[in-house]
Design an enzyme around this catalytic site. Structure first.
Site, PDB file in Angstrom:
ATOM      1  N   GLU A 161     -26.488 -33.258  99.877  1.00 36.14           N
ATOM      2  CA  GLU A 161     -26.489 -32.552  98.607  1.00 36.14           C
ATOM      3  C   GLU A 161     -27.616 -31.541  98.383  1.00 36.14           C
ATOM      4  O   GLU A 161     -27.966 -31.149  97.155  1.00 36.14           O
ATOM      5  CB  GLU A 161     -26.549 -33.709  97.472  1.00 36.14           C
ATOM      6  CG  GLU A 161     -25.132 -34.487  97.401  1.00 36.14           C
ATOM      7  CD  GLU A 161     -25.401 -35.700  96.535  1.00 36.14           C
ATOM      8  OE1 GLU A 161     -25.857 -35.398  95.551  1.00 36.14           O
ATOM      9  OE2 GLU A 161     -24.393 -36.721  96.530  1.00 36.14           O
TER      10      GLU A 161
ATOM     11  N   TYR B 281     -34.870 -47.006  91.251  1.00 34.49           N
ATOM     12  CA  TYR B 281     -36.258 -46.453  90.334  1.00 34.49           C
ATOM     13  C   TYR B 281     -37.320 -47.523  90.498  1.00 34.49           C
ATOM     14  O   TYR B 281     -38.518 -46.480  90.225  1.00 34.49           O
ATOM     15  CB  TYR B 281     -35.510 -46.169  88.780  1.00 34.49           C
ATOM     16  CG  TYR B 281     -34.510 -45.184  88.619  1.00 34.49           C
ATOM     17  CD1 TYR B 281     -34.886 -43.943  88.917  1.00 34.49           C
ATOM     18  CD2 TYR B 281     -33.263 -45.597  88.592  1.00 34.49           C
ATOM     19  CE1 TYR B 281     -33.935 -42.940  89.157  1.00 34.49           C
ATOM     20  CE2 TYR B 281     -32.321 -44.504  88.427  1.00 34.49           C
ATOM     21  CZ  TYR B 281     -32.787 -43.062  88.797  1.00 34.49           C
ATOM     22  OH  TYR B 281     -31.915 -42.227  88.964  1.00 34.49           O
TER      23      TYR B 281
ATOM     24  N   MET C  49     -34.866 -25.113  88.725  1.00 32.71           N
ATOM     25  CA  MET C  49     -36.248 -25.145  89.571  1.00 32.71           C
ATOM     26  C   MET C  49     -36.376 -23.987  90.301  1.00 32.71           C
ATOM     27  O   MET C  49     -37.587 -23.461  90.768  1.00 32.71           O
ATOM     28  CB  MET C  49     -36.369 -26.562  90.167  1.00 32.71           C
ATOM     29  CG  MET C  49     -35.534 -26.461  91.666  1.00 32.71           C
ATOM     30  SD  MET C  49     -35.712 -27.897  92.295  1.00 32.71           S
ATOM     31  CE  MET C  49     -34.335 -29.259  91.724  1.00 32.71           C
TER      32      MET C  49
ATOM     33  N   TYR D 146     -24.604 -40.167  85.166  1.00 32.77           N
ATOM     34  CA  TYR D 146     -26.014 -40.448  85.211  1.00 32.77           C
ATOM     35  C   TYR D 146     -26.074 -42.131  84.754  1.00 32.77           C
ATOM     36  O   TYR D 146     -26.945 -42.543  85.194  1.00 32.77           O
ATOM     37  CB  TYR D 146     -26.756 -39.535  84.102  1.00 32.77           C
ATOM     38  CG  TYR D 146     -26.835 -38.095  84.228  1.00 32.77           C
ATOM     39  CD1 TYR D 146     -27.772 -37.927  85.541  1.00 32.77           C
ATOM     40  CD2 TYR D 146     -26.291 -36.990  83.718  1.00 32.77           C
ATOM     41  CE1 TYR D 146     -28.052 -36.475  85.686  1.00 32.77           C
ATOM     42  CE2 TYR D 146     -26.528 -35.863  83.948  1.00 32.77           C
ATOM     43  CZ  TYR D 146     -27.384 -35.359  84.860  1.00 32.77           C
ATOM     44  OH  TYR D 146     -27.745 -34.066  85.349  1.00 32.77           O
TER      45      TYR D 146
ATOM     46  N   GLU E 285     -34.977 -36.805  93.161  1.00 31.71           N
ATOM     47  CA  GLU E 285     -33.737 -37.701  93.902  1.00 31.71           C
ATOM     48  C   GLU E 285     -32.434 -36.845  93.981  1.00 31.71           C
ATOM     49  O   GLU E 285     -31.409 -36.727  93.185  1.00 31.71           O
ATOM     50  CB  GLU E 285     -33.610 -38.740  92.943  1.00 31.71           C
ATOM     51  CG  GLU E 285     -33.273 -38.573  91.291  1.00 31.71           C
ATOM     52  CD  GLU E 285     -32.739 -39.625  90.603  1.00 31.71           C
ATOM     53  OE1 GLU E 285     -32.068 -40.424  91.225  1.00 31.71           O
ATOM     54  OE2 GLU E 285     -32.931 -39.690  89.364  1.00 31.71           O
TER      55      GLU E 285
END
Lengths: 594, 594
Positions: free
Chosen positions: B359, B232, B335, B222, B350
């Protein structure tokens, strides 16, 4: 699946899922023989066990054979994949089938529309179809007769024939006259004899080459070889001609000088067939001989001792006074270490392998050359030197397509097997060019005997271009096979053969153009490629072949290049950039021990 | 060795013996860059550790690159074999070096004769040589300056320069001005920043792709990604434009209707960078938002909780009455299983990998689509549906030559590694064609959102020709790369990239023609070929790529064909017959778990 161009790769993907997923199911891909050939919409009548038929030809490629290569490549050359070849109703072009014989061709579909009525209204095939079917049957490919049934009345003679079944509406009824024609026209002749039947069992069966120098052969092996009458007849004839020449050189049988005794040494006598053939030749000419039978295998020596005791021909010459020693002297031991009581006029040996020099005949005969009379010692050769039977031998090669052999080697799934030459009765293969001569050895080497051991340049397709070192038995040959006008081909390996001259025009050959009739001792040799190499249409193929010699072993290395090869002395080469690796580097996978 | 044509294969055989026999010795083969380029007789000055130079170019092939391919094939593509490239004294043709960058090019030889005197009599290089050297230095290839020394007086300015050493007869003295020119002209600019330096360490270093759905990312991962300001910033700008559009749709900030609160769900919130960027965007526009941060990784959730407690922006809106809930609600869970209290106007995620969809962004966002407002529910999308940021993404591919990457994969010596895509900072590679678009995904799918998930046909080189099933996320693309006029090339694999549109023209891209400046989060993806495939000069390359989906996993299969591909709707294809196998059949070597 959608999109015309997508059908090929997506079909391959589906086939992959089947060949990777399901047990022993095979898949036959239906392809047209003829470029642009239409695929009939009807289903094929009949078929082998577990056969389904994909339609890789549906995208109408310009060359079905290329479409097949792509399909097979996409599918990792799975042995589950076979070809079902659709023959055209119109006459197939001559030779169109040849390139398919080396492929996994499982069956061919013959449409009923290919038949025409003869004068009597019976169905017959034209010459082109007949030749195509003969090629298929010779290769053991099954033929499937496919409808639709002919229009009524087209084959009146056939319709007039008495129906073999009562229900005249069944398909077997309308098909019967076509089958009868096929059964009649392509009735296979019976196999000539038991030997040929035995040979048939060896078709495309890979065997490791013998190593007679390192290992002792088994009695069964001798037994098999001794049954080859053609070979020993040739040896006998060679010795006979030699002795005749000797007698003639001394003024003939009734001449002023008595013919000198000829000293024959059979090196590697085995169980005695060359001894017996030489003695018979001597007797037929009436020439006096003294014969040494040298054999290192103790088991074979026991047989030789038995024959010496039992066979009169091996004993003293007829009419000789008592106490005369027998004509044959046994020498139990390696020819390379033996100290002979006298030197020989002629060395007789049968040390050739399927590729000529591959069972180390050159090394053995070089080692035995000291047993032979040198120039000036009264031998039968030039300058009075001794001679060797065989006097010379030459190997031949050509690139071949042989998917079954390649798949069998691939089945071992290791580098070692992929770099080992095999003795094999080549059957389902497509030669990609005429053969070219590779290595020639002449005995005895050097000044005395039958010539220099330097390789001769062949006049075939290319011919060997150079020798690594003419002073020893190492060799290098670069063979360029021109293929102008030939279609694209997948090279699976090299087929190898040899020719030998024993003496005075007496030859033995496994080389197809000159094969000795009836001789069964040698099958061809197959040098595999670890990965098949694609040669585009018309592109030359260059084969590099090395015979390498170290103090303890002899081995071959080989590589194949598409294009390449040398034209003139300037070294101008045109390469496509595609080549295999050099196989068997440093003899890592295969060698013959000295 | 004898015979001009024999030099190539025999040189290869000797090289084989060295590479198989001796420890770590490397062999550099000296080849001319230019077709028919003369090789100087003099020895090369300098050279790397353990370098010898064979003369594979001695047989004067028409194309040194093809000669090199044959030599490398004959030598089993040994990593011990490198190329020492001889630059010509005359200007090298533009682009001649490009095809060598993907090869194991160890060094290049620059002859002193390539220099000309400038007005002041100092040695300089022409434009073509300058460009060639720039290409070499960018690829990290060392350059060797080779004599003979220039004729006396040719470089008067150089001679007038003060000699750095007292012995003016030494070669270092005459060579000094040439070195000085090179050092001056090709001084490398300093690396822009620490990030670029880090990236340099990853050049041609193969990494397995992440599996963020199956595995939980580590904090360090991360950390690395969050450092990518460019990414971002783009996300923040996308949210800002969306909120602005919403405000404008409701009559502007000071309009009659108050702007509605926008419900944002960040799915896969990680440690919160998208949450922070979205809140900052909302504040800059002055738009009210309610934000749900959904994250399944419990370690990341802890960080999110800390930020929620500590950062004012995450709390209740400024000036809200006490008791107003914070703007951000944390949802710790997957989710795909979450039951939301309300539906979202916008899903921000993302989830893209180096190849866009690799991915499993399509599967995740499909699963999250039920969180989004449907048409008529007052969302910002067409018909009042919710929208997704990103709105769409497209992957791109081209065939590349990259011998080092291929050799690194080959080094694992198993099929699994040869059929796995790698994330890698592509550096020493030669693109063999412009990229073509592969797969496009649009979110949300179906009636409500931003369009249908059906793939669009690209207008690039070929473009994807069909989709296996537009109703799910499985895809098939057949990409034909035309190469008229291009030289022969060895295909080692495929380089992959992606472009995504976040919202309203805000994009992110790793696709070279549109690469987002300063963005370092994604390296390209490399799909290897188990065996390199040779594409002859001018022949098209067709790439087949499948995205396969099962209930438990997603994987790619790929294959490359020389020639091939579909022209028109009639499915006319022209194949050379050369193709790879279909890689990764049924996901046997690599897949991403769902």
């Amino acid at each position: 699946m959608a999109g015309g161009s997508a059908a090929g790769p997506n079909a391959a993907r589906v086939i992959n899922q089947v060949t990777h997923g399901l047990g022993s199911m095979g898949i036959w891909v239906r392809l047209p023989l003829v470029v642009g050939g239409a695929m009939p919409a009807e289903d094929v009548a009949g078929g082998g066990a577990g056969a389904g038929a994909g339609d890789a030809g549906e995208s109408a490629p310009s060359d079905p054979w290329l479409a097949w290569q792509v399909l097979r490549a996409l599918g990792e050359a799975s042995t589950r994949l076979g070809v079902l070849l659709q023959l055209p109703a119109s006459p197939p072009p001559p030779g169109a089938l040849a390139r398919w014989i080396g492929e996994p061709l499982r069956a061919a579909v013959l449409p009923v529309a290919a038949f025409t009525p003869n004068k009597r209204g019976c169905p017959v095939l034209g010459k082109a179809h007949q030749e195509a079917l003969a090629t298929l049957f010779a290769a053991g490919v099954q033929v499937i007769l496919a409808g639709p049934p002919p229009p009524p009345g087209r084959f009146e003679g056939a319709a007039a024939a008495p129906p073999s079944s009562s229900s005249s509406s069944s398909s077997s009824s309308w098909a019967a006259p076509f089958w009868e024609y096929l059964a009649y026209a392509f009735r296979r002749p019976p196999l000539p004899d038991a030997e040929a039947a035995l040979e048939a069992g060896y078709r495309d069966y890979l065997q490791a080459p013998l190593q007679p120098l390192q290992d002792n052969l088994e009695s069964q092996t001798y037994e098999t070889f001794e049954r080859d009458g053609a070979k020993y007849e040739a040896y006998g004839e060679a010795v006979r001609r030699l002795l005749e020449d000797r007698v003639r050189a001394h003024g003939g049988a009734g001449g002023a000088q008595p013919a000198p005794t000829t000293v024959i040494m059979v090196v590697g006598a085995g169980r005695g067939p060359l001894v017996a053939a030489s003695l018979a030749a001597a007797d037929s000419v009436g020439a006096p001989v003294r014969l040494y039978a040298v054999e290192k295998n103790p088991n074979a020596v026991i047989t030789l001792q038995g024959r010496l005791a039992a066979e009169a021909a091996w004993g003293p010459p007829p009419g000789a006074p008592p106490g005369t020693p027998p004509r044959v002297t046994l020498v139990a031991g390696d020819m390379r270490g033996w100290v002979p009581p006298e030197r020989a006029d002629v060395l007789v040996s049968e040390l050739l392998g399927s590729f000529g020099d591959n069972e180390l005949s050159p090394e053995c005969l070089d080692g035995a050359q000291r047993l032979l009379k040198a120039a000036g010692e009264g031998g039968p050769g030039p300058g009075g030197a001794g001679i060797s039977i065989p006097a010379s031998y030459t190997s031949f090669l050509h690139p071949i397509s042989a998917s079954r052999l390649w798949a069998d080697v691939k089945g071992y799934d290791d580098l070692e097997h992929a770099e080992t030459p095999y003795v094999v009765k080549l059957h389902r293969f497509t030669p990609l060019a005429e053969t070219a001569p590779v290595f020639t050895f002449v005995h005895p080497r050097g000044g005395g005997g039958g010539g220099d051991a330097v390789m001769e340049d062949g006049d075939g397709a290319g011919g060997p271009s150079s020798s690594l070192n003419p002073q020893d038995n190492a060799r290098y040959a670069s063979l360029r096979f021109d293929r102008q006008g030939a279609p694209a081909a997948l090279i699976h390996g090299l087929g190898g053969y040899f020719e030998t001259e024993l003496y005075g025009g007496v030859t033995l050959s496994t080389h197809p153009p000159t094969h000795t009739p009836g001789m069964a001792s040698w099958f061809p040799i197959y040098f595999p490629l670890a990965t098949p190499l694609l040669a585009p249409a018309g592109e030359a193929i260059t084969v590099h072949m090395w015979r390498c010699v170290s103090p303890v072993k002899v081995w071959y290395e080989w590589a194949v290049e598409v294009g390449g090869g040398g034209g003139g002395g300037k070294g101008v080469s045109v390469s496509s950039g595609a080549a295999t690796h050099i196989h068997n580097v440093n003899g890592r996978s295969y060698f013959v021990g000295l």
